[in-house]
Design an enzyme around this catalytic site. Structure first.
Site, mmCIF file in Angstrom:
data_model
loop_
_atom_site.group_PDB
_atom_site.id
_atom_site.type_symbol
_atom_site.label_atom_id
_atom_site.label_comp_id
_atom_site.label_asym_id
_atom_site.label_seq_id
_atom_site.Cartn_x
_atom_site.Cartn_y
_atom_site.Cartn_z
ATOM 1 C CE1 TYR A 142 -17.225 28.683 -4.625
ATOM 2 C CE2 TYR A 142 -19.521 27.672 -5.035
ATOM 3 C CZ TYR A 142 -18.728 28.759 -4.902
ATOM 4 O OH TYR A 142 -19.069 30.222 -5.148
ATOM 5 C CE LYS A 191 -4.022 38.495 -5.912
ATOM 6 N NZ LYS A 191 -3.957 39.689 -6.264
ATOM 7 C CG ASP A 223 -5.624 41.602 -8.528
ATOM 8 O OD1 ASP A 223 -5.369 41.086 -9.648
ATOM 9 O OD2 ASP A 223 -4.834 42.252 -7.787
ATOM 10 C CG ASP A 247 -19.939 32.488 -7.094
ATOM 11 O OD1 ASP A 247 -20.950 32.667 -7.719
ATOM 12 O OD2 ASP A 247 -19.839 32.824 -5.681
ATOM 13 C CG ASP A 251 -23.103 37.090 -9.296
ATOM 14 O OD1 ASP A 251 -23.425 36.062 -10.035
ATOM 15 O OD2 ASP A 251 -23.711 37.341 -8.154
HETATM 16 C C1 IPM Z 1 -24.097 30.450 -8.468
HETATM 17 C C2 IPM Z 1 -24.457 30.628 -6.872
HETATM 18 C C3 IPM Z 1 -23.986 29.259 -6.226
HETATM 19 C C4 IPM Z 1 -22.333 29.230 -6.375
HETATM 20 C C5 IPM Z 1 -24.304 29.280 -4.819
HETATM 21 C C6 IPM Z 1 -25.774 29.600 -4.573
HETATM 22 C C7 IPM Z 1 -23.929 28.008 -4.040
HETATM 23 O O1 IPM Z 1 -23.827 31.623 -6.426
HETATM 24 O O2 IPM Z 1 -24.704 29.371 -9.020
HETATM 25 O O3 IPM Z 1 -23.326 31.355 -8.851
HETATM 26 O O4 IPM Z 1 -21.646 29.870 -5.648
HETATM 27 O O5 IPM Z 1 -21.849 28.398 -7.179
HETATM 28 MG MG MG Z 2 -22.967 32.879 -8.033
#
Ligand code: IPM
Ligand code: MG
Length: 357
Positions: A142, A191, A223, A247, A251
């Site tokens: 990032y 990884k 993975d 990240d 999710d």
């Molecule tokens: C998160 C989001 C952010 C990230 C984006 C919006 C920059 O996906 O906070 O998980 O990738 O950190």
């Molecule tokens: Mg995110």
């Protein structure tokens, strides 16, 4: 006690969910005899509209001058044509970095009341799960070198993943310390079969694990981890991983809890000032319709009380109010099972939680 809180409402559903969390924090303050003051600052697309840039200097100054920061969400299709360095998302990275918030805690636990909202089969969920994802937040790909260059097939774009021992150690310590207060297991995800930066990550984590003999340490390739999360989520306690893997895996973890609308996060550094935000995005499709689930932001407010202000009883009160409301069967649209009746609006859900408080 008195605390000042910077509010970064942002875009899309950001303003609605932050208003909900503020209402819950106000109620908590009244109940426990505290005073919270709230000052809004611009971030993301709305900041681009007003000032031309997603992270105005006043926003950074305001956050640095406050005791803690509560953030909604940034971004939306309106700003998709902005150049990469002026996108709303860039502001999020900018503020995390400006405040030195390298530790991102993303708890993913299954609420028994939401078992049926999880896409996992009952036998896979088993006794349930309670995972703390510790994501490195101010390094890695990032923030690495990026750009365009002439490559083998002509012009190419590149991003770079780089981690130093210092960065790995400090996020590792955050993970081990967190595990000490939980079930004392840390799984580091990398990884290392491919990436040099992951090999340094793994070696550093191994060395660090020697300093925490009470914690059971393991590591896993990313993975495999993505697969294990849906195969047997109960095996994890604390997961520690890089910015990008964290990240993605957070999710995934949020989905198995039933809804991304439930997951809170805390971003911390060396001081008590932190930034607290739901892990979901700005959901432009439902913005302004009073349909959003405010729980992730409300729970982020609870994390603020616990981690920045040391108010654990107050944080517990908010979390248990959320539990009570869910157990009583109240649902927003995103966590509505097929048998659950009419969903509550964002403000109705907020009122229910405040009533219980
Ligand atoms: C998160 C989001 C952010 C990230 C984006 C919006 C920059 O996906 O906070 O998980 O990738 O950190
Ligand atoms: Mg995110």
């Amino acid at each position: 006690m008195e605390f000042s809180i910077a509010l970064l409402k942002g875009d899309g559903i950001g303003p609605e969910i932050v208003d909900s969390a503020v209402a819950v924090l106000e109620k908590t303050a009244a109940k426990f005899g505290h005073r919270f003051s709230f000052t809004p600052y611009l971030i993301g697309g709305c900041a681009i509209d007003e000032t031309g840039i997603p992270l105005p200097p006043e926003t950074i100054e305001g956050c640095l001058a406050s005791d803690s920061v509560l953030l909604g969400a940034v971004g939306g299709p309106k700003w998709d044509d902005q150049p990469g360095n002026n996108r709303p998302e860039k502001a999020l990275l900018g503020i995390r970095s400006a405040l030195g918030l390298y530790t991102n805690l993303r708890p993913a636990k299954l609420y028994p009341a939401l078992r049926s909202a999880s896409p996992l089969k009952d036998e896979v969920i088993g006794k349930g799960f309670d995972i703390m994802i510790v994501r490195e937040l101010t390094g890695g790909i990032y923030f690495g070198d990026r750009g365009y260059r002439e490559g083998r097939y002509g012009q190419e774009a590149f991003d770079t993943e780089a981690y130093s021992v210092t960065e790995i150690e400090r996020i590792g310590r955050a993970a081990f310390e967190s595990a000490m207060k939980r079930s004392r297991r840390v799984c580091s995800i990398d990884k290392a079969n491919v990436l040099e930066s992951s090999r340094l990550w793994r070696k550093t984590m191994h060395e660090l694990s020697g300093k925490y003999p009470e914690v059971q340490y393991s590591d896993m390739f990313v993975d495999n981890a993505a697969m294990q999360l849906v195969r047997d989520p109960g095996q994890f306690d604390v997961i520690v991983t890089s910015n990008m893997f964290g990240d993605i895996l957070s999710d995934e973890a949020s989905q198995i809890t039933g809804s991304i609308g439930m997951l809170a996060s805390a971003s911390l550094g060396e001081t008590t000032r932190g930034m607290y935000e739901p892990i979901h995005g700005s959901a432009p499709d439902i913005a302004g319709q009073n349909k959003a689930n405010p729980i992730a932001t409300i729970l982020s407010g609870a994390m603020m009380l616990r981690y920045s202000f040391g108010l654990s009883a107050e944080a517990d009160a908010i979390e248990s109010a959320v539990d009570t409301v869910l157990s009583a069967g109240w649902r927003t649209a995103d966590i509505l099972g097929s048998t659950d009746g009419t969903p509550l609006t964002c403000t109705e859900m907020t009122e229910k939680i405040i009533e219980v408080l």
